[in-house]
Structure formats: C-alpha cells, structure tokens
Design a protein around this motif. Sequence first.
Motif: not given
Lengths: 358, 507
Positions: B331-334, B352-360, B367-374, B407-409
């Motif tokens: 539920n991020p701000e952006y 490769i698909e990536m996303g970056m989210a801020y806030g919420g 450190s950045f919150q990193i979510y890794r998926f395969a 707060p960045i993922a």
Amino acid sequence: MAKKSNSTDKNKEIIGSLKRLGTQIYDQLENGVFPTINMPSRSIDNINYDPNLRQYVLGEKTVTRSSRNIRHLKPFTQLAWAALFSNELTFHKKTSTLRDVYYSAQAYNMTFKNQQESNNIITDLETAIGHSREEFHIFPEERSAVFGDLTIEYTVPGYEGKTMNLSAHPDGVLIGPALTSSKFAKTSADKIIAIEKGGLFTRFIEENVHKKHNSILVLTSGQAPRQTRFFLRRLSDELKIPLFIFTDGDPWGMHIAMVIISGSANAAHLRNLNTPDAKWSGVWASDIVKYKLPSDPLDDVDIKRLHELQKDPRYQEDPLWQKEIKTFLKIKRKAELEAYARYGLTYIVDEYLPTKLK
Amino acid sequence: MAQSSFQEISASDFFYRNRDIAGFTNPSRAIFAAIRELVENSLDAAESLKIPPDIYIRLSTQSKDKKDEQVFKLRVEDNGCGIQPRFIPSAFGQVLYGSKYKLKQMRGTFGLGGKMAVLYGQIMTHKPATIMSSTGQAKIYAFKLMIDIQRNRPIIMDRRVLVNKEKWRGTIVEFYIEGDYLRAMPKILEYFKQTAMVNPYSNLTFVDPKGRLYKFSRVTTEMPDPPKETLPHPYGVDVELFQRLIYVTKEKNLLEFLKNHFHRIGNITAQKFLEFSKLSPTKKPKKLSHEEIVTIVQNMKKFKEFRPPDASCLSPLGQDLLEAGIMKELNPEYIVVNQRKPSTYAGHPFIIEMGMAYGGEIPRKNSFQIYRFANKIPLLYDEASDVSYKVINSINWRRYKVSPDLPIAIVVHICSTKVPYKTVGKEFISDRPEVRREVANSLREISRKIHHFMSKREHVNRERKRISVFAKYLPRIAEFSTNLAEKEKQPDIKKLIASVRKYGEEE
C-alpha cells in the motif's frame, strides 16, 4: 536655566512614528500588495564618520524589508510586533529591557530564536523610525550612577512633579529610565565629571569633589551604556556645562572616553548619544611619564588596539589623541586611575584634578 | 583385501539421505519447505488452466505436549486442474516423477517438492499421506499413500472413489509432519505475504495451529498467459540431452531432426548449421557416432546464426499485475514498475521485471526493503548473495535523490525456464553478466522514474512549506499593523497568500 525636555511630547512623537509605520503596513496590505519597509542600511560600507556631527552616521544606502521575500517574512513580522509592543510600552509609560522583549514576544505567540535575534529586531525598529529604543521605553540593564547637586523632576507615572536632589544618596543614584526621562530643575554645578570606575567614584564623593569642584559626578562603569551617554549629552546640552572624562590610562580607557565623545559605529543610526564637546582628561600616556605613575607593560592586544585606534577616523579630530597614542606606543606602559594613590589618598582630588579641569 | 559393497540407491533413497538439498534441513525449515512446495504446486495447477487460484492451507497440531517440535497435520487444498487418478500415486509417491521436465516456466524446479514433503512426513511420523483429487469430472479419487523409499515406488494403502456431485475440481493433500512451527512462523507468514504480492490474482487462506486465520485476498482476476511448452534451444543443449532426443526421435534424417526437436531452428538455419558442421542433411540421426554427437553439441554453442529463444515459454507477471501486487501488500504512496524485453543466458530465455515503491506501509530502515522472486516464488534467504542485491548496492542513489533510510521497497522478479540459481538451496540468483545487465538496466529505468517522483515530491514539499510560512506570518503582520494603525477591521490578505502559490495546485 536649561531648556525643558518635555517627555510627554517626546512620547507623542514616538507614538506618532510607530503609528505611521503601522499605517504604512496596513495600507499596503489593504491595497493588496506585500508590505515593505525602507530603512537606512546599517552595513559597514554605509557607516561613515561625519566630521561636522563628530559621530558616525549612516550613508545614503537604504535597505528594503519586504514581506514578499520569504527570508524577510519572519523578521518583518517580528518588526511589526516590536513596533506594536513598543507602542504599548510608550503609551502606558511602562519600561522594558531587551531581555524582557525576548520573553514578552512569547506572550504574543511570537518567537525569537535567541536574544541576539530580538536585539537585532529592536535595532531595526530604531533604524526604521529613527529613534533610540530608550525613547520607546526599552532600556538596557542599569549599572551606572550619578551624584551631585542637581534637582530633578520626575515625569514617570506616579511620580509626576516629584523632585529629588541627586546628592541625597551618598552611593549615587542609578541612571535608569525614571532619571533619564526626568526634567532638570535646578543645579549649582558648573561641570560634569565622568569616571570609569566605581571605586574612584566613591572616593570622589567621600572627598567632596562635587563641592570642591562644583561638579556632577557620573559613574560609567566601564564602557558607558547608551542610556548614560544620552543622559550625559542631556546634562551637557541642557545645563550648558562642560563634561570631563577620567578613565584608566590604556587604549581601552581612552576608547571609553572616545565613545562618550564621538559615539559608536553600532549607533550610527541614532543621534544625541554622544557629547562632542566633552574632554578626555586622563589618565593620559603623558601623565604616566609626568607623574611617574606606577605602571604595567602594555600587552600585545593593547598594542594591537592602539594601532587600530591610530587609524580610526574619530581619533583624527583632536591632535591630543594621536599624541597620546604615540606616547603609549613609545613608553609601552599603562596605568590605572588608582595609580595616583602612591602620592596619598587625596592627591588625585587635591593636586591632579585641578590641573585637569581646565 | 577388504570387501567393499556397492549398491545402487533409488532416487527417493538418495533424497532421503540428502534431504537438506531440498530445503528440509531442520524442523523449522522443514515445516516451511513443506508448505511452500505444496502451495507452489497448487498455484501451478490453477494457473495451467488460467483459473485464479484459491488455496487453503491448514496446519493443525496433533500432540498436546508443549515441546518445541511437534507433529502437525498439514492440509493444502486448491482449485487447480486436478490430477488424473492413474497419475496420483506416482505424482505423490515417486520421487523425480512429474510434469516438470519439459521446458516451460514453472515454480518448483526439483520436481520433488510435494513428494519430498510427503517423504519427509513419512520418515518422521510413519503415517500415510492422503490425496484427494478431481479434474472436475464425475468422480473424486482419494488415496492413502506411502513411499517405498528403497524402491522409489508408491505404496497404495487405500483407494476410494467418491461421487463428485458438486463438480468440485482440485487437489487436497493431507499428511503429518514433525516440525517447529513457532520458529518457522515468521518465515511462513512472510512467505505468504510475498507470494500474495506476485500472485495478486490468488486467494491464500492460512489457518495456523493456534487457529489464527491469515487471509490474502486477490485484487484482480486478470492472470498472465500461462507459459507454453517449448523445445530446447541449441545453445543450452548438452551431450546427454542430445542423446536422449536421438533415442526418442522418429525423424529419419538430420535436417528434420534439427527442425523438429530444437527451438528456433527452421529449414534454412538447419541447412546452414549442417553445412557449418560438415554433416549431410540426409544422415540418419540414430547413425551418428559418439564423436559426431560431441562435435555437433560443441558446434551448437559455436554457431552464431541461431536466433535467440523466444519468450512464449515464459509467463511474467506484466507491469499491471506487478503493480497491483505491490499495491495490495505494501500500500505505498508511489509505485513504479518496469518489465525488460526477454533476454537469454546460455540458451535459456529470461525476463526481468522490477518494481520500486515508496512510502505507505513500507517500513523505514537503514537499507532498502528488497523483495526477490523467481518464477513467482519468493526467495527469502541469502539476500546479500543475490545479484540484485549487488546491483542495488552498487548504484549511486544520491543521483536519484534516494537514500536507503527512506521507506523504499525494491521488487525483483526473474522468470526463466531455468532460473540461474547459484546453489542447490535455490535461494539466490547467481551473478551472470547477462542477468546482471538486465537487472541493472531495469533498475535504472525505475530509478529514473523514482527520481522524477522524488524531485517532484521535494518540490511540492518545499512549495507547501513556503506557502505555510506566508500563511503563518502574513495574518500576524495584518493583526499587528491593524492594532498599531488603530484600525477597526483587519485587511483582507487571502488574495496575497493565494498569490504566493507559484505553480498552482499540485499533486
């Protein structure tokens, strides 16, 4: 007798100036423009020495404080508040101090970051309306005193019309707002003696200098506060009697006398804080030689200060200054007023003073 | 001389002896691994029909003693394609049997996830597993199974056929497992949260041994196209695979053999390649000598004219679903997302698909919150060894007005027919130049957008702050000057404050 200073007229004038400032801001807002205030610039390049006035004055340059400018906005608001606060003080004939101003602001939900910020705003207000803060009832802490045959008449609320003779109290009378705003009713004195140090001031009273030399004694307590300088000017002007200044014989003492005579750069936006005709009567460097006074060697900072003063425009007026600076630099010694005690406690009063009060 | 005895061991025996390879290292890890293997099978089963998955997982405790390690009953129920009855025993009772040896993107990669779980449960508790499944036809089949570990064969303890009145379709697996739920719990919950993030079209329901319900609901029924099966690309072929293809082929000449068993080889390419390898197009594949096979496989890697593999065998999420998933769980701000074009490493296509989210709801850490998926499964261990971690930490973030304490993922998803894991544990992606380049490019794309957002945000904040300064002080000036000028009414300053707004309404 001297011309009268009507403190109520003065108050009306101040209130008028403050109201004009308020109206100017109000009208600009009413016309939908961001209010601005023009005032002479107090930056160093706009401070000039005026040989005619014999004091520092502000030049032609002006600055504009604009409420359109975000950096000016807070000081502008503080200035408007300070004007209102001063107006109330003056109207109710109440007095305040710079420290007081800093705290009073909080009662109006205005904040100053620190004492310096509020002091600066008060100086802005002085510049903007061309009156010293004492005139709009903001005074410094009092530490100087006066003693002698001068009858004053109070103008402060509750004391209007009451009189007092300044020789009534043997410790001297504090030079505070009530005294500086009083009328001078009567005196037998024909001169004013300003002394830098409290010890000697007391000695002079004990030795009846005021009677022996027909004088009003003023203690400056080091560098004279602005209020005391204003008071000295009034004494000299209104009573039409000369002012003699006695300080220690070193560059710092010399400069205490100079600020009384020619004012300071910090007060270049104000008038009547100096007494141009006052005379520095000692201790001169040449006195150290002439009276063989016990002396100390000059420190490096003393010598540095002497070189600075040598170039200062105020020290170009009277050849006395340059001569004494040179002597200081030559003998490299300094002496305090108390040094005359080597010839006995009364020597300074009975022997030294008469030669100097000419 | 001492006699050593050699004996052949079965696949299930091998994994029984080396169960940590498949993630069943210790009691807490085992319970986590069992859940995730079954959930991933269920997701695949539903996605193969392009049906939004509904998966229900229940872990219930059997023993009442308060020891750390307890016996739990694990039940996983899905609405997937179901398994035909004849395959059920092998699918759950025979290790390395399964549908995962053809080339297309799938979640599990060992082909032993479900079986390993059943096997592990069996060796610790010696209780059979129950499997119920239906393909949505008239009947439901229920099996009680155990595994004959030495022979790698299912043992059918019980088999029942039920009438499928309600046309139920799916599979239910239920078995007993020893584990340490309390220690596994944080990872399990994190696993569900992250799985929900990359499978936003899924409903995941988990009931834990204390009876607590965790529900991850779908936000969309849109699903990515399921992956198509594909032939092996010549760049990724080894001698063994080549020989197996020769063994099964029905083609009578090399030209047809190449055309029909390899990805991206058409008539012209096949001819050119045979010319390059100095082989006759009419030669019979089954007549190739061992040396010839080795030469062909080597030439397949040297030949420059094979077109790169196409990506129809991949099933990436796509930008919309990735965004929906991140939005749903964080539920991020952006949010900004990016999908790269397909690329290949060693003959294996990947995206490769990536996303970056801020806030919420993203926490502020150092450190950045990193979510890794395969292949749509979360990777929860060994973050610092992953190529994406290295790429993320090699970027000069100040250039993008971003710092790790914000707060960045960052979400990284790699899909491939063969995910380039570094180790058998399959928890992080190896640092291959092709993969690194794609991750770096994708990251740059999203970073540029986040930079734009951060700048704008900074700008809006500054502007808001500026206006607030005027809104704070102008009324005071009006108040003071009104009093000072002894006026009745304060001047109207609303227009002045409004005029301060430089750029009009933003956001």
